[in-house]
Scaffold this motif. Sequence first.
Motif, PDB file in Angstrom:
ATOM      1  N   ASP A 244      10.105 -34.179  34.033  1.00 18.99           N
ATOM      2  CA  ASP A 244       8.916 -34.870  34.542  1.00 18.99           C
ATOM      3  C   ASP A 244       8.811 -36.322  34.092  1.00 18.99           C
ATOM      4  O   ASP A 244       7.806 -36.986  34.381  1.00 18.99           O
ATOM      5  N   SER A 245       9.797 -36.825  33.376  1.00 16.48           N
ATOM      6  CA  SER A 245       9.691 -38.190  32.838  1.00 16.48           C
ATOM      7  C   SER A 245       9.450 -39.213  33.927  1.00 16.48           C
ATOM      8  O   SER A 245       8.615 -40.110  33.782  1.00 16.48           O
ATOM      9  N   ASP A 246      10.182 -39.098  35.032  1.00 18.23           N
ATOM     10  CA  ASP A 246      10.031 -40.070  36.115  1.00 18.23           C
ATOM     11  C   ASP A 246       8.595 -40.102  36.643  1.00 18.23           C
ATOM     12  O   ASP A 246       8.048 -41.169  36.926  1.00 18.23           O
ATOM     13  N   ALA A 247       7.985 -38.919  36.778  1.00 21.42           N
ATOM     14  CA  ALA A 247       6.628 -38.858  37.329  1.00 21.42           C
ATOM     15  C   ALA A 247       5.648 -39.598  36.416  1.00 21.42           C
ATOM     16  O   ALA A 247       4.803 -40.365  36.902  1.00 21.42           O
ATOM     17  N   TYR A 248       5.758 -39.377  35.112  1.00 17.35           N
ATOM     18  CA  TYR A 248       4.851 -40.060  34.182  1.00 17.35           C
ATOM     19  C   TYR A 248       5.080 -41.567  34.185  1.00 17.35           C
ATOM     20  O   TYR A 248       4.122 -42.350  34.171  1.00 17.35           O
TER      21      TYR A 248
ATOM     22  N   ALA B 234      13.489 -26.182  29.847  1.00 22.70           N
ATOM     23  CA  ALA B 234      12.785 -26.749  31.002  1.00 22.70           C
ATOM     24  C   ALA B 234      11.297 -26.422  30.986  1.00 22.70           C
ATOM     25  O   ALA B 234      10.491 -27.138  31.590  1.00 22.70           O
ATOM     26  N   GLU B 235      10.901 -25.357  30.283  1.00 28.45           N
ATOM     27  CA  GLU B 235       9.495 -24.977  30.276  1.00 28.45           C
ATOM     28  C   GLU B 235       8.662 -25.791  29.287  1.00 28.45           C
ATOM     29  O   GLU B 235       7.436 -25.672  29.258  1.00 28.45           O
ATOM     30  N   GLN B 236       9.311 -26.621  28.485  1.00 29.59           N
ATOM     31  CA  GLN B 236       8.578 -27.415  27.497  1.00 29.59           C
ATOM     32  C   GLN B 236       7.665 -28.451  28.144  1.00 29.59           C
ATOM     33  O   GLN B 236       6.756 -28.966  27.492  1.00 29.59           O
ATOM     34  N   VAL B 237       7.893 -28.745  29.432  1.00 33.24           N
ATOM     35  CA  VAL B 237       7.037 -29.727  30.116  1.00 33.24           C
ATOM     36  C   VAL B 237       5.586 -29.273  30.171  1.00 33.24           C
ATOM     37  O   VAL B 237       4.689 -30.083  30.398  1.00 33.24           O
ATOM     38  N   LYS B 238       5.333 -27.978  29.931  1.00 39.19           N
ATOM     39  CA  LYS B 238       3.957 -27.470  30.005  1.00 39.19           C
ATOM     40  C   LYS B 238       3.056 -28.144  28.982  1.00 39.19           C
ATOM     41  O   LYS B 238       1.832 -28.249  29.196  1.00 39.19           O
ATOM     42  N   TYR B 239       3.623 -28.617  27.878  1.00 33.89           N
ATOM     43  CA  TYR B 239       2.804 -29.282  26.876  1.00 33.89           C
ATOM     44  C   TYR B 239       2.249 -30.608  27.416  1.00 33.89           C
ATOM     45  O   TYR B 239       1.148 -31.023  27.042  1.00 33.89           O
ATOM     46  N   GLY B 240       2.998 -31.261  28.266  1.00 35.85           N
ATOM     47  CA  GLY B 240       2.479 -32.441  28.939  1.00 35.85           C
ATOM     48  C   GLY B 240       1.332 -32.099  29.867  1.00 35.85           C
ATOM     49  O   GLY B 240       0.338 -32.834  29.966  1.00 35.85           O
TER      50      GLY B 240
ATOM     51  N   TRP C 125       6.702 -34.451  25.459  1.00 35.65           N
ATOM     52  CA  TRP C 125       5.872 -34.308  26.647  1.00 35.65           C
ATOM     53  C   TRP C 125       4.405 -34.616  26.354  1.00 35.65           C
ATOM     54  O   TRP C 125       3.689 -35.113  27.232  1.00 35.65           O
ATOM     55  N   LEU C 126       3.967 -34.337  25.148  1.00 35.46           N
ATOM     56  CA  LEU C 126       2.609 -34.750  24.781  1.00 35.46           C
ATOM     57  C   LEU C 126       2.484 -36.269  24.813  1.00 35.46           C
ATOM     58  O   LEU C 126       1.455 -36.813  25.245  1.00 35.46           O
ATOM     59  N   ALA C 127       3.520 -36.965  24.357  1.00 37.36           N
ATOM     60  CA  ALA C 127       3.508 -38.428  24.394  1.00 37.36           C
ATOM     61  C   ALA C 127       3.556 -38.942  25.826  1.00 37.36           C
ATOM     62  O   ALA C 127       2.802 -39.845  26.209  1.00 37.36           O
ATOM     63  N   MET C 128       4.432 -38.363  26.642  1.00 39.80           N
ATOM     64  CA  MET C 128       4.600 -38.862  28.006  1.00 39.80           C
ATOM     65  C   MET C 128       3.326 -38.688  28.834  1.00 39.80           C
ATOM     66  O   MET C 128       2.998 -39.524  29.667  1.00 39.80           O
ATOM     67  N   ALA C 129       2.581 -37.598  28.597  1.00 38.92           N
ATOM     68  CA  ALA C 129       1.334 -37.398  29.336  1.00 38.92           C
ATOM     69  C   ALA C 129       0.281 -38.429  28.952  1.00 38.92           C
ATOM     70  O   ALA C 129      -0.615 -38.748  29.742  1.00 38.92           O
ATOM     71  N   THR C 130       0.393 -38.975  27.741  1.00 37.43           N
ATOM     72  CA  THR C 130      -0.560 -39.985  27.265  1.00 37.43           C
ATOM     73  C   THR C 130      -0.221 -41.371  27.796  1.00 37.43           C
ATOM     74  O   THR C 130      -1.102 -42.235  27.878  1.00 37.43           O
ATOM     75  N   LEU C 131       1.036 -41.586  28.164  1.00 39.21           N
ATOM     76  CA  LEU C 131       1.525 -42.922  28.523  1.00 39.21           C
ATOM     77  C   LEU C 131       0.688 -43.621  29.596  1.00 39.21           C
ATOM     78  O   LEU C 131       0.303 -44.788  29.411  1.00 39.21           O
ATOM     79  N   PRO C 132       0.372 -42.984  30.748  1.00 39.92           N
ATOM     80  CA  PRO C 132      -0.424 -43.702  31.761  1.00 39.92           C
ATOM     81  C   PRO C 132      -1.776 -44.163  31.234  1.00 39.92           C
ATOM     82  O   PRO C 132      -2.258 -45.247  31.575  1.00 39.92           O
TER      83      PRO C 132
END
Length: 601
Positions: A281-285, A46-52, A156-163
């Motif tokens: 955090d996928s839904d949020a992104y 669950a802590e891997q989301v920090k990379y996003g 998570w690095l990819a998902m943060a880039t998506l928006p």
Amino acid sequence: MSLSTPLIPRHDMAGGNVPGHVNADGVYVPTSEERTAYQALHIPWAEQVKYGYYALYFLCGLLFTFLITNVIWKVRTRYNVKIPLYSRAVALLRLLTYPQLPVNKWLSLLWTFGPLGPNLLLLAGLLFVSAFTWINQYYYYPPYYGSAPLYLRSEWLAMATLPFVYVLGSKRNIISVLTGVSHEKLQVLHQGAAFNFTYMSLVHTIAAIIRARQEKGLVYATQTNEVYVSGFVALSPLLVLFVGALPPFRKSFYEAFYWVHIIMALFFAGALFWHGYKLLDSDAYMIATIVLFLLGVTWRLVMMFLDNPILHRATATLIDEETIKLMIPTLYIKWSPGQHVFIRFSTVRPLESHPFSIATVPRPDEQSNSVRNMVFLLKPLSGFTKTLFEDVRANEGKVTYKVLIDGPYGGAGHDLRAFDSVLVIAGGTGITWALSVLQDLAYYGKGQEVRMIWAVRHTDALSWFEHELETLQKRMPSFKIQIYVTRENPRSTATISVDETKEHHPADEGRSIPIDTPATELSMSFDKTHKFPSNPGRPYLPALIEEQARTTQGSLSVACCGPPSMLVDCSNAVTKAQIGILKGVYPELNEVFLKSESYGW
């Protein structure tokens, strides 16, 4: 259970795994509690989301930096406020931003290289995601101990880039509002962000495949885990988007690319929801991406409705075998110099809209509630413009169409008014962009020195603009015009010998000059009846820009619109001028700004 405890192989009747026992392959399958405890000691899932979050901090930090830069630029150009250390700081920044590589047809197959600045940003982004992905070499858990850390970091690095990928690809978007950079200039960043997203998605996919092979195999994983199926479904349109956007496909099949790109982007968004719905955090992104994208689309549609309460009427006139003049009277649309609009013709390929630069600006005597004429000059090449050209020619050279206008976008704005000297450079039909810039300076400028260099293939083209250029000269006494003719029709009254080995350098006045023409045409004729004298051959832009920088007192703006090779020459010459400012070579010059516009993106 301790990993050192003797184990007895055990598996269920279906060939699956029983937690707490060794399976048929001789691999221990941990219980849920053991898996959680193991991850807590290493890298919790669950802590891997920090990379996003790290990626968001990086991207938002860049966005904030450009917001501050935009505010400083607005203060500089609108209020002419003196900012301490501005001249040298800006020269240094532009020294790192303006340079361009020479046009290379092989490199252009892989990437649309532009100025160095955007490419440095993309390189920084690439190094950022690569560092967070690969430096920590704990890539995989033992089999059955959970998703691979490499799989999660890249996700998570990819998902943060998506928006950012979706927003940067929109014509009207919040990033343009904050930074003052129009959508066409953001395209290289859109492509770079999409590259990083695809890169991380492939790392994510490959790591998932390796994990599956370490356990029960990829076939078993796809049969028992829906996440694998949805992941491959989402990857398919992503790869179509990426490959289809490469320059050879995008430029050769633009009309098809446009629709395929939209359809695949929507398909991918839907598949991604299926793949990552309710997963941390996928839904949020994904929701942020959809909200920001739909806001941009809604904004664009609302503006199109307000600007087109009824369809505009466009009159297309054939000027010659290479040019169409398009005139659109409008009461609703306001535009500034150097802007372009997307035009959709109701009876000529109505499913397509194409960008065209506006060659005029509203005159001071044209009130906001009066009808103003938008004028365009179109050069039929292939695709849509060729179809339009053939339709106009088939109708005796003049046709009136109903059109839908989307825009305006981009442009030089009113920034050039703030400079003491302006050098406008145009290649071919780039004169349409340049004319609106010149008209704005003539109508609303502060009386600064203005000089235009126009490179055109044939002297016939000069007759299109003689009246307008004469008008500009009357309004701006300091306006200087230099015209270069790179080719000529064989029918003319004068013959000039040329030497094909060089470009036209200012020091070559009175000597034979090069010309952009086949070696068999060693003599050219020029119609000397035109009111503006012309020089044969291509202008040697580095020397012309250096000359302008050397003689300018105060600030200089170079505004250029033309083919890629012309933009490269201008960018590198202006870069050299930044070095001159830093070294004190030009004691009277305190700033050189470049505003460039290409034929296409």
